[in-house]
Scaffold this active site. Sequence first.
Site, PDB file in Angstrom:
ATOM      1  N   GLY A 103     -17.214   3.982  -4.962  1.00  0.00           N
ATOM      2  CA  GLY A 103     -16.542   2.740  -4.611  1.00  0.00           C
ATOM      3  C   GLY A 103     -16.059   2.712  -3.179  1.00  0.00           C
ATOM      4  N   ALA A 104     -15.815   3.896  -2.591  1.00  0.00           N
ATOM      5  CA  ALA A 104     -15.368   3.945  -1.201  1.00  0.00           C
ATOM      6  C   ALA A 104     -16.436   3.403  -0.259  1.00  0.00           C
ATOM      7  CB  ALA A 104     -15.001   5.379  -0.830  1.00  0.00           C
ATOM      8  N   GLY A 149      20.238  -2.466   8.861  1.00  0.00           N
ATOM      9  CA  GLY A 149      20.493  -3.564   7.950  1.00  0.00           C
ATOM     10  C   GLY A 149      19.392  -4.601   8.001  1.00  0.00           C
ATOM     11  N   GLY A 150      19.798  -5.868   7.939  1.00  0.00           N
ATOM     12  CA  GLY A 150      18.830  -6.961   7.959  1.00  0.00           C
ATOM     13  C   GLY A 150      17.964  -6.971   9.197  1.00  0.00           C
TER      14      GLY A 150
END
Length: 513
Positions: free
Chosen positions: A403-404, A168-169
């Site tokens: 671009g790498a 949960g939380g």
Amino acid sequence: MRSVLDESDRLRARVIAGDENAVARQHALGKHTARERLDLLLDPGSFTEIDLYRRHQARGMKISENRPHTDGVVAGSGTIDGRRVFVYAQDFSVFGGSLGEAHASKIHKVMDLAISAGCPLIGLNDSGGARIQEGVMALNAYGGIFRRHVAASGIIPQISVVIGPCAGGAAYSPALTDFTFMVRGTAKMYLTGPDVVAAVNGEVVTHEELGGADVHGSQSGVATFVHDDEETCLADVRYLVSLLPANNLDSPPCDEPVGATTDERPRFAQLVPVEPNKPYDMRSVIAEVVDDGEFIEVHEHWAGNVICALGRVDGRTVGLVGNQPLVLAGVLDSAAAQKAARFVRFCDAFNIPLVTLVDVPGFLPGTAQEQGGAIRHGAKLLYAYCEATVPRIQVIIRKAYGGAYIVMDSRSIGSDLSLAWPTNEIAVMGAEGAVNVLFRKELTAAADPLTLRAELIAEYTEQLMHPYYAAERGLVDDVIDPAQTRAAIARGLEMLNTKRTSAPARKHGNVPL
């Protein structure tokens, strides 16, 4: 007074010993108790406990008559190798480690102390979740923990160790910290459990399949480290702490120099094939770079096409980022970019120099990547490097395409020192791909396209991809003998040790999350 003190000692002993049957149940599950875990984590005799006698103040719902001391969490401070840390360990033997108002108040207190003292915070998570009997107050208490995690982020190192349920939380607490350790077999972390999953969508799944250590270690990327048992897990927590500064104003701990600035390693050239398409293990290169071959790899089982690790070079802690040719040929994809970006930002926050080992053919192509946000995720890594102000050294091992190349801490985005092996290839793309694009018409019309393609590839390689092309233009500071890689990095770190950069006046940037 003697009588009063004796009674106080007896009460303290009973609280520390805990319920005998509950402790036995914990051991039967193959788990240590909270105090046993703290004994494994901290230096002997160094733990100072706070709020030992804390008890919940809730009423009704069958909880009023059951008010054990500690309220299911052991909190305080101790040392690891003599260095101060603050810790809390949830105690599953009391209320299943569930979090109520008093329980959370102890965690709040130790978090506040860690921030004010400027010391690392370590949380040992073993809890059934929010205490149902306390209703919204338990949820409110979780919010106080999360707010403090965010306040401490980038100020002190935060480490979560999941050694039991964390549902949960509660799962957001490890997600907000810098590093998360999980133990196979006992650690379970998810927002909604198997019963809820089955009720909502009819999917039948086990606790392990839904949120076990291996799931988060290899698929979700939530777990930074995965271990087989609590002993090795907590030993690695100790090792990690030994590499980290106490806070963002301190320098990382530094051992005595070991002569790395003159240390030649001929094995580098033996480890990396000259042929750009042949795989090898970048871990072996990292082992040659760091002192004694020792490093701790972050997210080892997730996004394996990039390696992130902490180690030492000539006694100094460094963060290492390297492409891994053994996995997807070392390409960058969305997961790898996220992994490396978070690591770079952590190192920058805590004054840890960065060494980037580059051997990257580009970004992973395909509709799944593009539609899945590869541009946005790649921008995270680009942003992280551009923002980093710590000393940054780039070493181009073999190839860096497209671009790498830019994203892997190139000179253009702020690397302080760029080194390259004499076999390096820096280009928009590989020679074959470039020739196919540039000379498509010529190759189609040629009488002997194979011969022409070979000639054009050789010409392109000679003109644009030779090792000194980038060096001649100031994008590479030196072309080095591979054997001198460790020494060159050590000398670069020594040179950049006093680097200072002022950040622009702004509240914060807008990371492409």
